[in-house]
Design a protein around this motif. Structure first.
Motif, PDB file in Angstrom:
ATOM      1  N   ARG A 278      44.757  22.146  22.942  1.00  0.00           N
ATOM      2  CA  ARG A 278      44.140  23.259  23.664  1.00  0.00           C
ATOM      3  C   ARG A 278      45.148  24.147  24.379  1.00  0.00           C
ATOM      4  O   ARG A 278      44.872  25.315  24.622  1.00  0.00           O
ATOM      5  N   ASP A 283      41.423  31.172  25.251  1.00  0.00           N
ATOM      6  CA  ASP A 283      40.092  30.867  25.796  1.00  0.00           C
ATOM      7  C   ASP A 283      39.020  31.204  24.766  1.00  0.00           C
ATOM      8  O   ASP A 283      38.002  30.519  24.657  1.00  0.00           O
ATOM      9  N   GLN A 286      38.741  28.471  22.140  1.00  0.00           N
ATOM     10  CA  GLN A 286      38.041  27.303  22.696  1.00  0.00           C
ATOM     11  C   GLN A 286      36.538  27.591  22.820  1.00  0.00           C
ATOM     12  O   GLN A 286      35.705  26.719  22.585  1.00  0.00           O
ATOM     13  N   ILE A 297      35.975  17.592  26.476  1.00  0.00           N
ATOM     14  CA  ILE A 297      37.396  17.965  26.457  1.00  0.00           C
ATOM     15  C   ILE A 297      38.209  16.919  27.221  1.00  0.00           C
ATOM     16  O   ILE A 297      37.664  16.176  28.029  1.00  0.00           O
ATOM     17  N   TYR A 299      40.670  16.591  30.175  1.00  0.00           N
ATOM     18  CA  TYR A 299      40.702  17.391  31.393  1.00  0.00           C
ATOM     19  C   TYR A 299      41.803  16.848  32.296  1.00  0.00           C
ATOM     20  O   TYR A 299      41.774  15.664  32.655  1.00  0.00           O
ATOM     21  N   ASN A 308      48.527  19.913  28.705  1.00  0.00           N
ATOM     22  CA  ASN A 308      47.126  20.262  28.516  1.00  0.00           C
ATOM     23  C   ASN A 308      46.858  21.380  29.526  1.00  0.00           C
ATOM     24  O   ASN A 308      47.579  21.480  30.519  1.00  0.00           O
ATOM     25  N   ASP A 314      40.732  25.362  33.351  1.00  0.00           N
ATOM     26  CA  ASP A 314      39.542  24.856  32.654  1.00  0.00           C
ATOM     27  C   ASP A 314      38.275  25.122  33.460  1.00  0.00           C
ATOM     28  O   ASP A 314      37.246  25.519  32.910  1.00  0.00           O
TER      29      ASP A 314
END
Ligand code: SAM
Ligand code: DTB
Ligand code: SF4
Length: 356
Positions: A278, A283, A286, A297, A299, A308, A314
């Motif tokens: 990711r 964005d 995703q 996901i 996180y 990440n 996020d």
């Protein structure tokens, strides 16, 4: 409009199927992109609460110096990827990280170890970690390599909810990526995990040089398992310098999204996780993956050894999209499924499901 292959489902299936064919799987991949996303959305909304995403935080509890030769992995002792080896992390440190993950909003904590398979002494310590993380009220997940049936039972007893063990790719392509253990070894571990009553987390990687047929075959293997995995991570290869796949070709982002959508259609009850990769996705890409049915996901700022997106980013993305974090415990067997989900969400959803 192009003819629709007769083997394709018109509407979401009433119950998950386990008898997919390669032809049907490839036909899904070959759908016009908008048709595939539309189908994936219908399946998604028949089986899951829409606009929600499950948050799992990863922690590498034992890093690097792995004897296996997985071509994608920076933790293999055979690749010069510059990962510093670290012994099994002490329990207090694991707990500190788990508490931080919980405070940041994660509902699942996944502990990863660079093992071919865990040794008895290590598994004892990891079982203590699992119990302690479970006590914090987090769902627990571990990925420790191959497990025997008694090892899987030991982890279940300690309070483990999920075990992650990926097929990575098709059986045909697998041999080009890993030589130190077989596809059958992987399937045996998955069977041991299932037999112990653990939830199965199993998916793969897109972008290792596999063909579209390999992607279809991998999803076909997952969808035709006697019981579907509860969680399906779809990783985009993180190309780490020093690994044999450092220079792998780019994946067409829309093909990556297609893989997510086909996973959603074929394995409808599972949480499909938009996993590694990711950090290099926009964005908007995703967002397309969420539209294709991804509802989980990783996180937190780090995967195992690579980066990440940061938590603030996020959270901002989910807020921009009007999406919510899923509550803890909305696991497959507790969550709304099929007709129940449709009924609970009112007439329009029931109509979609009722049409099956
Ligand atoms: N050693 C254990 C094993 O292999 O099962 C657990 C950890 S291993 C890092 C877990 C999974 O991470 C692999 O099966 C693979 O799918 C994924 N993975 C590892 N390196 C990756 C990379 N560079 N890009 C994307 N996924 C990766
Ligand atoms: C999975 O499918 N993806 C995660 C998790 N399971 C363990 C791992 C991704 C690792 C990416 C490379 C790294 O950070 O070392
Ligand atoms: Fe080891 Fe797992 Fe990496 Fe393979 S993927 S080299 S088994 S840590």
């Amino acid at each position: 409009m192009p003819d629709r292959p007769s083997s394709l489902p018109d509407t979401p299936a009433a119950d998950p199927r386990h008898d997919w064919t390669l032809e049907q799987t490839e036909a899904l991949f070959a759908l016009p992109f908008p048709d595939l996303i539309h189908l994936a959305q219908r399946v998604h909304r028949a089986w899951h609460v829409p606009n929600t995403v499950q948050l799992s935080t990863l922690l590498s509890i034992k890093t690097g110096a792995c004897p296996e030769d997985c071509a994608y992995c920076p933790q293999s002792v055979r690749h010069a990827a510059g990962v510093e080896a670290e012994e099994l992390m002490p329990l207090p440190q694991v707990l500190e990280r788990a508490r931080a993950a919980r405070a940041a909003g994660a509902t699942r904590f996944c502990m990863g170890a660079a093992y071919r398979s865990p040794k008895a002494r290590d598994l004892e310590r990891i079982s203590q970690m699992v119990s302690a993380v479970h006590e914090l009220g987090l769902e627990t997940c571990a990925t420790l390599g191959m497990l025997s049936p008694p090892q899987a039972r030991q982890l279940k007893q300690a309070g483990l909810d999920y075990y992650n063990h990926n097929l990575d790719s098709s059986e045909e392509f697998y041999g080009q990526i890993i030589s130190t253990r077989s596809y059958q070894d992987r399937l045996d571990t998955l069977a041991a995990v299932r037999e112990a009553g653990l939830h199965v987390c199993c998916g793969g990687i897109v972008g290792m040089g596999e063909t579209p047929r390999d992607r279809a075959l991998m999803l076909l293997t997952l969808a035709n398992l006697p019981q579907h995995p509860e969680s399906v991570p779809i990783n985009q290869l993180v190309r780490v310098p020093g690994t044999p796949l450092a220079e792998a070709a780019d994946v067409d982002p829309l093909d990556f999204v297609r893989t997510i959508a086909v996973a959603r259609v074929m394995i409808p009850r599972a949480h499909v996780r938009l996993s590694a990769g990711r950090s290099s996705m926009s964005d908007e890409l995703q967002t397309l993956a969420f539209l294709a049915g991804a509802n989980s996901i990783f996180y937190g700022e780090k995967l195992l050894t690579t980066g990440n997106p940061d938590v603030a980013h996020d959270r901002a993305l989910l807020a921009r999209l009007g999406m919510r974090c899923e509550e803890r415990g909305a696991a497959p067997d507790d969550s709304l499924g099929g007709a129940a989900a449709a009924a609970a969400r009112g007439p329009s959803q029931a109509a979609v499901h009722g049409a099956t």
